[in-house]
Design a protein around this motif. Structure first.
Motif, PDB file in Angstrom:
ATOM      1  N   VAL A  56       0.826  -1.219   0.000  1.00 44.05           N
ATOM      2  CA  VAL A  56       0.000   0.000   0.000  1.00 44.05           C
ATOM      3  C   VAL A  56       0.854   1.260   0.000  1.00 44.05           C
ATOM      4  O   VAL A  56       0.303   2.369  -0.018  1.00 44.05           O
ATOM      5  N   GLY A  57       2.176   1.111   0.029  1.00 41.65           N
ATOM      6  CA  GLY A  57       3.069   2.262   0.097  1.00 41.65           C
ATOM      7  C   GLY A  57       2.874   3.299  -0.994  1.00 41.65           C
ATOM      8  O   GLY A  57       2.804   4.507  -0.701  1.00 41.65           O
ATOM      9  N   PRO A  58       2.796   2.883  -2.276  1.00 43.26           N
ATOM     10  CA  PRO A  58       2.586   3.893  -3.329  1.00 43.26           C
ATOM     11  C   PRO A  58       1.328   4.717  -3.127  1.00 43.26           C
ATOM     12  O   PRO A  58       1.332   5.938  -3.343  1.00 43.26           O
ATOM     13  N   GLY A  59       0.244   4.068  -2.698  1.00 42.29           N
ATOM     14  CA  GLY A  59      -0.981   4.809  -2.442  1.00 42.29           C
ATOM     15  C   GLY A  59      -0.832   5.765  -1.267  1.00 42.29           C
ATOM     16  O   GLY A  59      -1.351   6.886  -1.306  1.00 42.29           O
ATOM     17  N   ILE A  60      -0.112   5.335  -0.227  1.00 40.37           N
ATOM     18  CA  ILE A  60       0.115   6.204   0.932  1.00 40.37           C
ATOM     19  C   ILE A  60       0.864   7.462   0.511  1.00 40.37           C
ATOM     20  O   ILE A  60       0.485   8.587   0.879  1.00 40.37           O
ATOM     21  N   LEU A  61       1.937   7.285  -0.240  1.00 42.18           N
ATOM     22  CA  LEU A  61       2.755   8.427  -0.653  1.00 42.18           C
ATOM     23  C   LEU A  61       1.961   9.397  -1.515  1.00 42.18           C
ATOM     24  O   LEU A  61       2.052  10.622  -1.342  1.00 42.18           O
ATOM     25  N   TRP A  62       1.160   8.864  -2.428  1.00 37.70           N
ATOM     26  CA  TRP A  62       0.428   9.748  -3.331  1.00 37.70           C
ATOM     27  C   TRP A  62      -0.742  10.443  -2.626  1.00 37.70           C
ATOM     28  O   TRP A  62      -1.010  11.613  -2.888  1.00 37.70           O
ATOM     29  N   VAL A  63      -1.425   9.749  -1.745  1.00 33.03           N
ATOM     30  CA  VAL A  63      -2.501  10.399  -0.988  1.00 33.03           C
ATOM     31  C   VAL A  63      -1.935  11.488  -0.093  1.00 33.03           C
ATOM     32  O   VAL A  63      -2.494  12.589   0.015  1.00 33.03           O
ATOM     33  N   VAL A 135      10.473   5.890 -10.672  1.00 28.66           N
ATOM     34  CA  VAL A 135       9.103   6.077 -11.156  1.00 28.66           C
ATOM     35  C   VAL A 135       8.320   6.954 -10.182  1.00 28.66           C
ATOM     36  O   VAL A 135       7.516   7.799 -10.607  1.00 28.66           O
ATOM     37  N   LEU A 136       8.541   6.767  -8.874  1.00 33.57           N
ATOM     38  CA  LEU A 136       7.873   7.614  -7.886  1.00 33.57           C
ATOM     39  C   LEU A 136       8.228   9.079  -8.096  1.00 33.57           C
ATOM     40  O   LEU A 136       7.346   9.950  -8.141  1.00 33.57           O
ATOM     41  N   LEU A 137       9.510   9.367  -8.243  1.00 32.54           N
ATOM     42  CA  LEU A 137       9.943  10.756  -8.421  1.00 32.54           C
ATOM     43  C   LEU A 137       9.418  11.333  -9.725  1.00 32.54           C
ATOM     44  O   LEU A 137       9.009  12.496  -9.779  1.00 32.54           O
ATOM     45  N   LEU A 138       9.434  10.525 -10.791  1.00 35.66           N
ATOM     46  CA  LEU A 138       8.944  11.016 -12.083  1.00 35.66           C
ATOM     47  C   LEU A 138       7.439  11.277 -12.027  1.00 35.66           C
ATOM     48  O   LEU A 138       6.962  12.294 -12.565  1.00 35.66           O
ATOM     49  N   SER A 139       6.706  10.391 -11.378  1.00 39.52           N
ATOM     50  CA  SER A 139       5.250  10.590 -11.281  1.00 39.52           C
ATOM     51  C   SER A 139       4.929  11.827 -10.453  1.00 39.52           C
ATOM     52  O   SER A 139       4.008  12.580 -10.786  1.00 39.52           O
ATOM     53  N   LEU A 140       5.692  12.058  -9.381  1.00 32.73           N
ATOM     54  CA  LEU A 140       5.474  13.263  -8.586  1.00 32.73           C
ATOM     55  C   LEU A 140       5.904  14.522  -9.337  1.00 32.73           C
ATOM     56  O   LEU A 140       5.259  15.568  -9.232  1.00 32.73           O
ATOM     57  N   LEU A 141       6.992  14.409 -10.101  1.00 32.43           N
ATOM     58  CA  LEU A 141       7.462  15.557 -10.879  1.00 32.43           C
ATOM     59  C   LEU A 141       6.427  15.993 -11.906  1.00 32.43           C
ATOM     60  O   LEU A 141       6.241  17.190 -12.154  1.00 32.43           O
ATOM     61  N   LEU A 142       5.737  15.039 -12.499  1.00 31.44           N
ATOM     62  CA  LEU A 142       4.707  15.360 -13.492  1.00 31.44           C
ATOM     63  C   LEU A 142       3.351  15.616 -12.848  1.00 31.44           C
ATOM     64  O   LEU A 142       2.553  16.412 -13.363  1.00 31.44           O
ATOM     65  N   LEU A 175     -11.423  16.239  -9.239  1.00 30.46           N
ATOM     66  CA  LEU A 175     -10.514  16.418 -10.367  1.00 30.46           C
ATOM     67  C   LEU A 175      -9.121  15.882 -10.075  1.00 30.46           C
ATOM     68  O   LEU A 175      -8.347  15.620 -10.993  1.00 30.46           O
ATOM     69  N   TYR A 176      -8.795  15.730  -8.783  1.00 33.37           N
ATOM     70  CA  TYR A 176      -7.508  15.166  -8.398  1.00 33.37           C
ATOM     71  C   TYR A 176      -7.463  13.645  -8.538  1.00 33.37           C
ATOM     72  O   TYR A 176      -6.375  13.061  -8.597  1.00 33.37           O
ATOM     73  N   VAL A 177      -8.630  13.014  -8.543  1.00 28.62           N
ATOM     74  CA  VAL A 177      -8.684  11.552  -8.510  1.00 28.62           C
ATOM     75  C   VAL A 177      -7.930  10.899  -9.666  1.00 28.62           C
ATOM     76  O   VAL A 177      -7.169   9.946  -9.449  1.00 28.62           O
ATOM     77  N   PRO A 178      -8.081  11.351 -10.937  1.00 27.10           N
ATOM     78  CA  PRO A 178      -7.313  10.709 -12.010  1.00 27.10           C
ATOM     79  C   PRO A 178      -5.803  10.793 -11.807  1.00 27.10           C
ATOM     80  O   PRO A 178      -5.082   9.828 -12.091  1.00 27.10           O
ATOM     81  N   VAL A 179      -5.318  11.933 -11.311  1.00 29.21           N
ATOM     82  CA  VAL A 179      -3.882  12.064 -11.053  1.00 29.21           C
ATOM     83  C   VAL A 179      -3.455  11.077  -9.976  1.00 29.21           C
ATOM     84  O   VAL A 179      -2.408  10.423 -10.089  1.00 29.21           O
ATOM     85  N   LEU A 180      -4.272  10.956  -8.934  1.00 31.72           N
ATOM     86  CA  LEU A 180      -3.967  10.022  -7.855  1.00 31.72           C
ATOM     87  C   LEU A 180      -3.942   8.578  -8.366  1.00 31.72           C
ATOM     88  O   LEU A 180      -3.026   7.808  -8.030  1.00 31.72           O
ATOM     89  N   ILE A 181      -4.913   8.217  -9.167  1.00 32.86           N
ATOM     90  CA  ILE A 181      -5.006   6.841  -9.664  1.00 32.86           C
ATOM     91  C   ILE A 181      -3.799   6.484 -10.516  1.00 32.86           C
ATOM     92  O   ILE A 181      -3.133   5.457 -10.295  1.00 32.86           O
ATOM     93  N   PHE A 182      -3.494   7.326 -11.499  1.00 32.41           N
ATOM     94  CA  PHE A 182      -2.388   7.007 -12.397  1.00 32.41           C
ATOM     95  C   PHE A 182      -1.037   7.127 -11.690  1.00 32.41           C
ATOM     96  O   PHE A 182      -0.107   6.366 -11.989  1.00 32.41           O
ATOM     97  N   GLY A 183      -0.912   8.090 -10.767  1.00 30.49           N
ATOM     98  CA  GLY A 183       0.348   8.240 -10.054  1.00 30.49           C
ATOM     99  C   GLY A 183       0.647   7.051  -9.162  1.00 30.49           C
ATOM    100  O   GLY A 183       1.753   6.494  -9.195  1.00 30.49           O
ATOM    101  N   ALA A 184      -0.330   6.645  -8.363  1.00 31.32           N
ATOM    102  CA  ALA A 184      -0.128   5.496  -7.477  1.00 31.32           C
ATOM    103  C   ALA A 184       0.032   4.206  -8.274  1.00 31.32           C
ATOM    104  O   ALA A 184       0.862   3.347  -7.925  1.00 31.32           O
ATOM    105  N   ASP A 185      -0.730   4.070  -9.347  1.00 27.61           N
ATOM    106  CA  ASP A 185      -0.642   2.846 -10.148  1.00 27.61           C
ATOM    107  C   ASP A 185       0.705   2.751 -10.865  1.00 27.61           C
ATOM    108  O   ASP A 185       1.231   1.648 -11.046  1.00 27.61           O
ATOM    109  N   ALA A 186       1.263   3.880 -11.264  1.00 26.50           N
ATOM    110  CA  ALA A 186       2.583   3.854 -11.903  1.00 26.50           C
ATOM    111  C   ALA A 186       3.638   3.308 -10.958  1.00 26.50           C
ATOM    112  O   ALA A 186       4.465   2.467 -11.335  1.00 26.50           O
TER     113      ALA A 186
END
Length: 227
Positions: A56-63, A135-142, A175-186
């Motif tokens: 669940v770590g990726p979801g925690i970081l993105w939330v 991938v975490l850093l790139l997803s957060l950067l974008l 409107l944030y939900v799509p960013v959260l979904i794709f960011g955590a899933d990446a």
């Protein structure tokens, strides 16, 4: 400001916002502390199982990053509205959308960029594999600039309200939900060893779309709020 070139006006506005943010260093630290606290405390609530935490770590970081960004949104135009600077921006000879873009960039520099810098350390709290860190850093950067751009539209709509924080959250969170979904899933995809090219491409496309549309939408929203 009418006698300045567009680049000079944007540069001065960006510098002004960064100086004001530096003078409010206590407020500047709030989103970072919020990001750290959520990420550090969440594993304590779900147990000490390292496998579960890593899952669940990726979801925690993105939330945590999303909520930390939301925490500082209201201040993007609030001080300008209160001291009358916002009306001067609207009356200037420069495109308001470009001035909005400068303020969004300043917001990202003082909110999104610090989150990006502390993310590698917080990845240790959630047992994120080192292979997925890039991938975490790139997803957060974008993704974090998309949060700031979308948030600017919501702030512009609610800047004239006394207690617009709750309304702002209701406006921007869907409107944030799509960013959260794709960011955590990446990040989750990278954890299991699968390339996250598709998810990163979607986030990059959302960033390009937000860069093209959000400044104009925020400028129009400011006109509505000040009318």
């Amino acid at each position: 400001m009418s006698q300045l070139s567009l680049s000079a006006a944007v540069g001065l506005l960006l510098r002004r916002d960064l100086v004001l943010a530096y003078r409010r260093r206590a407020e500047l630290a709030n989103p970072i502390l919020f990001f750290v606290l959520i990420t550090a405390l969440f594993p304590l609530g779900i147990g000490a199982d390292p496998v579960l935490i890593a899952k669940v770590g990726p979801g925690i970081l993105w939330v945590a990053a999303l909520l930390a960004s939301l925490l500082s949104l209201d201040a993007m135009f609030r001080s300008d509205f209160e001291d009358g600077s916002l009306e001067q921006f609207m009356l200037s000879a420069q495109p308001v959308s470009m001035l909005v873009l400068a303020k969004v960039f300043a917001h990202w520099l003082v909110t999104g960029l610090p989150l990006l810098l502390v993310a590698p350390l917080l990845a240790l709290f959630v047992n994120l594999p080192t292979d997925a860190l890039g991938v975490l850093l790139l997803s957060l950067l974008l993704g974090t600039p998309v949060l700031s751009l979308i948030g600017a539209v919501g702030v512009a709509l609610t800047v004239g309200l006394r207690k617009g924080g709750v309304i702002l959250s209701l406006l921007v969170l869907p409107l944030y939900v799509p960013v959260l979904i794709f960011g955590a899933d990446a990040v989750q995809t990278a954890v299991v060893g699968i390339p996250a090219t598709a998810q990163i491409s979607f986030i990059a496309a959302m960033l390009a779309l937000a860069l093209a549309l959000a400044p104009m939408a925020a400028a129009a929203s400011l006109r509505i709020s000040l009318s």
